[in-house]
Design an enzyme around this catalytic site. Sequence first.
Site, PDB file in Angstrom:
ATOM      1  N   HIS A  71       2.039   1.848  -3.324  1.00 63.77           N
ATOM      2  CA  HIS A  71       0.899   2.492  -4.262  1.00 63.77           C
ATOM      3  C   HIS A  71       0.909   3.863  -3.992  1.00 63.77           C
ATOM      4  O   HIS A  71       0.771   4.719  -5.036  1.00 63.77           O
ATOM      5  CB  HIS A  71      -0.398   1.917  -3.851  1.00 63.77           C
ATOM      6  CG  HIS A  71      -0.581   0.332  -4.386  1.00 63.77           C
ATOM      7  ND1 HIS A  71      -0.612   0.391  -5.986  1.00 63.77           N
ATOM      8  CD2 HIS A  71      -0.887  -0.688  -3.886  1.00 63.77           C
ATOM      9  CE1 HIS A  71      -0.849  -0.967  -6.226  1.00 63.77           C
ATOM     10  NE2 HIS A  71      -0.982  -1.563  -4.936  1.00 63.77           N
ATOM     11  N   THR A 119       0.739  -1.356  -0.137  1.00 63.57           N
ATOM     12  CA  THR A 119      -0.001   0.112  -0.029  1.00 63.57           C
ATOM     13  C   THR A 119       0.818   1.157  -0.037  1.00 63.57           C
ATOM     14  O   THR A 119       0.479   2.456  -0.632  1.00 63.57           O
ATOM     15  CB  THR A 119      -0.941   0.037   1.206  1.00 63.57           C
ATOM     16  OG1 THR A 119      -1.780  -1.173   1.108  1.00 63.57           O
ATOM     17  CG2 THR A 119      -1.898   1.197   1.323  1.00 63.57           C
TER      18      THR A 119
END
Length: 351
Positions: A44, A41
Amino acid sequence: MKALAKLKKQPGIWMIDDAPIPEYGYNDVLIKIKKTAICGTDLHIYNWDKWSQNTIPVPMITGHEFAGEVVAKGDGVTSVDIGDRVSGEGHLVCGQCRNCRAGKRHLCRKTIGIGVNVQGAFAEYLVMPAVNVFKIPDSISDDIASTFDPMGNAIHTALSFNLTGEDVLITGAGPIGLMAVKIARFCGARRIVITDINEYRLQMARDFGATVALNVAPFKNQDELVKQMRKVMSDIGMTEGFDIGLEMSGINSAISMMLDVMNHGGKLSLLGISAGDISVDWGAILFKGLTLKGIYGREMFETWYLMTSMLQAGMDMNPIITHRLHIDEFQKGFEIMKSGQCGKVILDWSS
């Protein structure tokens, strides 16, 4: 305080030295961060992909995988003491909805995440509700405790169904998929097959006890992929399909292949997040009588108790950590993560 923050709506993450130390409330604890791990995450957010653009407010201190020490607490906190070594559940829930009140907090409709919706753990200090804090047993290192978040995802996914004596297919050999190999082997799975296109991580999977780690990059279409998988199954003595499927990739071709090679009555845990819509053979699900379970986060806190107990019982997750860097080398850490030639990357926040 020092922190890593998303300061601009573009790729990158930036070190700041003047972030305010967060204030804690009546039911909160203030944690001095010792170790953090870089999550997919976080990558990202670093890359500033479409999901991040639609989700992350800027500026935002990111990060949610951590281990630290309680240095202050609100007057209402009785469950932890100053000096306790802790990690914590990064999903903050309302506590009032039907699922929360039924003890199913991982299904709270109002969940928000540290490092995503509110200040994260890539900082010298983090404030967290005491109810989200988890004490680290003395036998578990800060490095391992900083990976509790993804390890909890792997535990929740893998142990949603009984693995003992079963043939298990794992699609996706990222850090969570690799942890799932360790978990499945520790829990007595019979055969474990894992697929990915990253040979570095597939070799890690072999080292972790996978029966077969199959590189699917050479296969040009779905038919070739399924044909090769059936050959693998035959080679290792399988006469029926897989009993358990652990989907960690979010890739349409992987999910379609998994449905094709599952045994009748098979069970699938689905953790991988897709970048778009997924098309599947609905008939395979119906006529095979498959059970599909979506996985989100960790069961609070049964997952946490399970993983600490398994670690204390001898499950060795240390090899999942391949790189340890000081926080001043955070850019190198993100570059290593982007390369895919790694397991977990740990950042040390000591002076």
